[in-house]
Design a protein around this motif. Structure first.
Motif, PDB file in Angstrom:
ATOM      1  N   ASP A 122       0.804  -1.223   0.000  1.00  0.00           N
ATOM      2  CA  ASP A 122       0.000   0.000   0.000  1.00  0.00           C
ATOM      3  C   ASP A 122       0.838   1.275   0.000  1.00  0.00           C
ATOM      4  OD1 ASP A 122       0.771  -0.802   2.578  1.00  0.00           O
ATOM      5  OD2 ASP A 122      -0.821   0.325   3.540  1.00  0.00           O
ATOM      6  N   VAL A 123       2.075   1.205   0.483  1.00  0.00           N
ATOM      7  CA  VAL A 123       2.912   2.401   0.500  1.00  0.00           C
ATOM      8  C   VAL A 123       3.832   2.499  -0.715  1.00  0.00           C
ATOM      9  CG1 VAL A 123       2.855   2.554   3.008  1.00  0.00           C
ATOM     10  CG2 VAL A 123       4.739   1.325   1.897  1.00  0.00           C
ATOM     11  N   ALA A 124       3.896   1.441  -1.519  1.00  0.00           N
ATOM     12  CA  ALA A 124       4.839   1.414  -2.639  1.00  0.00           C
ATOM     13  C   ALA A 124       4.660   2.575  -3.618  1.00  0.00           C
ATOM     14  CB  ALA A 124       4.751   0.076  -3.370  1.00  0.00           C
ATOM     15  N   PRO A 125       3.437   2.892  -4.069  1.00  0.00           N
ATOM     16  CA  PRO A 125       3.304   3.979  -5.053  1.00  0.00           C
ATOM     17  C   PRO A 125       3.844   5.316  -4.560  1.00  0.00           C
ATOM     18  CG  PRO A 125       1.299   2.660  -4.999  1.00  0.00           C
ATOM     19  CD  PRO A 125       2.131   2.215  -3.832  1.00  0.00           C
ATOM     20  N   GLY A 126       3.572   5.661  -3.291  1.00  0.00           N
ATOM     21  CA  GLY A 126       4.056   6.926  -2.757  1.00  0.00           C
ATOM     22  C   GLY A 126       5.566   6.957  -2.616  1.00  0.00           C
ATOM     23  N   ILE A 127       6.140   5.842  -2.199  1.00  0.00           N
ATOM     24  CA  ILE A 127       7.591   5.780  -2.042  1.00  0.00           C
ATOM     25  C   ILE A 127       8.290   5.887  -3.394  1.00  0.00           C
ATOM     26  CG2 ILE A 127       9.484   4.228  -1.400  1.00  0.00           C
ATOM     27  CD1 ILE A 127       7.768   3.351   0.986  1.00  0.00           C
ATOM     28  N   VAL A 128       7.767   5.179  -4.394  1.00  0.00           N
ATOM     29  CA  VAL A 128       8.361   5.251  -5.731  1.00  0.00           C
ATOM     30  C   VAL A 128       8.199   6.654  -6.322  1.00  0.00           C
ATOM     31  CG1 VAL A 128       8.259   4.349  -8.087  1.00  0.00           C
ATOM     32  CG2 VAL A 128       8.132   2.780  -6.149  1.00  0.00           C
ATOM     33  N   ALA A 129       7.080   7.304  -6.031  1.00  0.00           N
ATOM     34  CA  ALA A 129       6.899   8.685  -6.491  1.00  0.00           C
ATOM     35  C   ALA A 129       7.992   9.588  -5.920  1.00  0.00           C
ATOM     36  CB  ALA A 129       5.519   9.196  -6.098  1.00  0.00           C
TER      37      ALA A 129
ATOM     38  N   THR B 134       4.429 -10.302   0.826  1.00  0.00           N
ATOM     39  CA  THR B 134       5.676  -9.864   0.201  1.00  0.00           C
ATOM     40  C   THR B 134       5.565  -9.923  -1.312  1.00  0.00           C
ATOM     41  OG1 THR B 134       6.959 -10.558   2.126  1.00  0.00           O
ATOM     42  CG2 THR B 134       8.155 -10.276   0.061  1.00  0.00           C
ATOM     43  N   ARG B 135       4.921 -10.978  -1.832  1.00  0.00           N
ATOM     44  CA  ARG B 135       4.687 -11.049  -3.280  1.00  0.00           C
ATOM     45  C   ARG B 135       3.867  -9.848  -3.740  1.00  0.00           C
ATOM     46  NH1 ARG B 135       1.023 -15.905  -5.255  1.00  0.00           N
ATOM     47  NH2 ARG B 135      -0.335 -14.782  -3.792  1.00  0.00           N
ATOM     48  N   ALA B 136       2.834  -9.505  -2.996  1.00  0.00           N
ATOM     49  CA  ALA B 136       1.998  -8.358  -3.364  1.00  0.00           C
ATOM     50  C   ALA B 136       2.813  -7.066  -3.360  1.00  0.00           C
ATOM     51  CB  ALA B 136       0.822  -8.243  -2.402  1.00  0.00           C
ATOM     52  N   ALA B 137       3.733  -6.927  -2.390  1.00  0.00           N
ATOM     53  CA  ALA B 137       4.572  -5.733  -2.338  1.00  0.00           C
ATOM     54  C   ALA B 137       5.528  -5.687  -3.527  1.00  0.00           C
ATOM     55  CB  ALA B 137       5.351  -5.701  -1.033  1.00  0.00           C
ATOM     56  N   LEU B 138       6.093  -6.834  -3.892  1.00  0.00           N
ATOM     57  CA  LEU B 138       6.980  -6.889  -5.057  1.00  0.00           C
ATOM     58  C   LEU B 138       6.241  -6.476  -6.322  1.00  0.00           C
ATOM     59  CD1 LEU B 138       9.619  -7.614  -6.495  1.00  0.00           C
ATOM     60  CD2 LEU B 138       8.926 -10.030  -6.407  1.00  0.00           C
ATOM     61  N   VAL B 139       5.043  -6.961  -6.474  1.00  0.00           N
ATOM     62  CA  VAL B 139       4.226  -6.574  -7.631  1.00  0.00           C
ATOM     63  C   VAL B 139       3.930  -5.077  -7.602  1.00  0.00           C
ATOM     64  CG1 VAL B 139       1.958  -6.846  -8.721  1.00  0.00           C
ATOM     65  CG2 VAL B 139       3.231  -8.861  -7.954  1.00  0.00           C
ATOM     66  N   ALA B 140       3.577  -4.568  -6.428  1.00  0.00           N
ATOM     67  CA  ALA B 140       3.220  -3.148  -6.302  1.00  0.00           C
ATOM     68  C   ALA B 140       4.406  -2.238  -6.618  1.00  0.00           C
ATOM     69  CB  ALA B 140       2.691  -2.869  -4.905  1.00  0.00           C
ATOM     70  N   TYR B 141       5.568  -2.566  -6.089  1.00  0.00           N
ATOM     71  CA  TYR B 141       6.756  -1.765  -6.376  1.00  0.00           C
ATOM     72  C   TYR B 141       7.099  -1.823  -7.866  1.00  0.00           C
ATOM     73  CZ  TYR B 141       8.320  -0.365  -1.707  1.00  0.00           C
ATOM     74  OH  TYR B 141       8.437   0.235  -0.467  1.00  0.00           O
TER      75      TYR B 141
END
Length: 351
Positions: A261-268, A296-303
């Protein structure tokens, strides 16, 4: 790599999760990684999926082996390629101990393993720790031999070391596609001499490393690596001081271990800081708890999706191959009971 170290003692350490809970193919991937791609769509087309598997030689020396998802024993690099992995990141320590988990990784060992990586058709990222063991966001200790040096002495030592080690890589025909000069250097390098609070000396040390990398391997992409890009003020402090002092780098790379859930903001944030200085970027470290493999798989996909959308050039998983009892590090991607990959690895094929 974060402030907690990996340990063979059974302790889960080295980092804490963020709370939000064939040769041609390799050459093509490397060329794509070099390119400064203009749009997110173009970046996604050349997106590099990688891993840091620096523990492999030490694990193999202690009898560890890996199975694929079907339960067949295979060379780890072959298994990884089945998930689309095209690049391998390898760390190097200056004068390491013989500890299997916290030592090794001297340049000659690294070059020997890099030859296997290249033979598999995969690209290489070299990660200079500039210490005898782990340096990370919370720790930036110089090698013991450099500890009492003045700035001018350390500058000479840095130049000589990078020239010598890059020459070893060149002589073994394993020049890296990317070179990280330092690991999670938010607070500087070889502190206190190269602390971020002393930006002139910090920049001088980094630039000495940059110059020697380019002298031996002009085509290597030289990277500055910071951790925790969610802390935008920390990113700005480092890069503003480094750039103002004439700091040299070709690419910005980041560590992040957050949840989906935090991946998009961090990558931004990664993109924002990279755009501010006109540099391409990628994520050179990701990981998550192996005992929460689906998350963890979901986070890898999100990042991965966020990086592609924002024009990032790749993502590297930190030590997915690790298993107990070699290490108590709990953020690999392999099942220690079966020696098979967990569902985490499927994340590489789902984004």
């Amino acid at each position: 790599m974060s402030s907690l170290q990996a340990s063979g003692s059974g302790q889960v350490g080295r980092r804490t999760l963020l709370k939000a809970t064939t040769a041609t193919a390799g050459a093509i991937a490397a060329a794509a990684a070099f390119a400064e791609l203009e749009t997110p769509a173009e970046a996604a087309a050349g997106f590099v999926k990688g891993v840091d598997v620096s523990w492999v030689p030490q694990m193999e020396a202690r009898g560890f082996s890996w199975k694929n998802a079907s339960g067949q024993k295979q060379d780890l690099l072959t298994i990884l390629q089945g998930y689309g992995i095209a690049a391998v990141r390898l760390r190097t320590f200056v004068n390491p101990s013989s500890s299997p988990t916290d030592g090794h990784c001297g340049i000659n060992e690294v070059a020997a393993f890099a030859k296997r990586v290249k033979a598999a058709g995969m690209s290489i990222m070299l990660d200079y720790m500039f210490g005898d063991t782990w340096n990370s966001v919370g720790v930036q200790n110089p090698p013991a031999a450099w500890k009492n040096m003045s700035y001018s002495q350390m500058l000479a030592a840095m130049s000589a070391y990078v020239k010598q080690t890059m020459t070893v890589m060149k002589n073994n025909d394993v020049l890296p596609t990317w070179v990280q000069i330092g690991n999670e250097t938010n607070s500087g390098i070889c502190r206190p001499v190269g602390s971020v609070s002393n930006p002139a000396q910090m920049t001088g040390l980094f630039n000495a490393a940059y110059t020697q990398v380019k002298a031996v391997s002009p085509n290597s992409t030289v990277c500055i690596h910071l951790a925790q890009p969610q802390k935008y003020d920390v990113m700005t402090t480092f890069f503003s001081r480094y750039a103002a002092g004439g700091g040299k780098w070709d690419m910005s790379v980041f560590s992040s271990y957050g949840s989906a859930d935090v991946a998009p903001g961090i990558v931004a944030n990664m993109r924002k800081i990279s755009d501010a200085y006109g540099k391409p970027f990628l994520q050179s470290e990701f990981g998550g708890r192996v005992d929460r493999a689906s998350s963890t798989r979901a986070a890898l996909v999100a990042y991965t999706k966020a990086l592609k959308a924002e024009g990032g050039q790749g993502i590297f998983y930190w030590e997915p191959e690790c298993m107990t009892p070699f290490t108590g590090y709990g953020m690999g991607a392999w099942d220690s009971a079966t020696n098979r990959p967990t569902v985490i690895m499927d994340g590489f094929t789902q984004a």
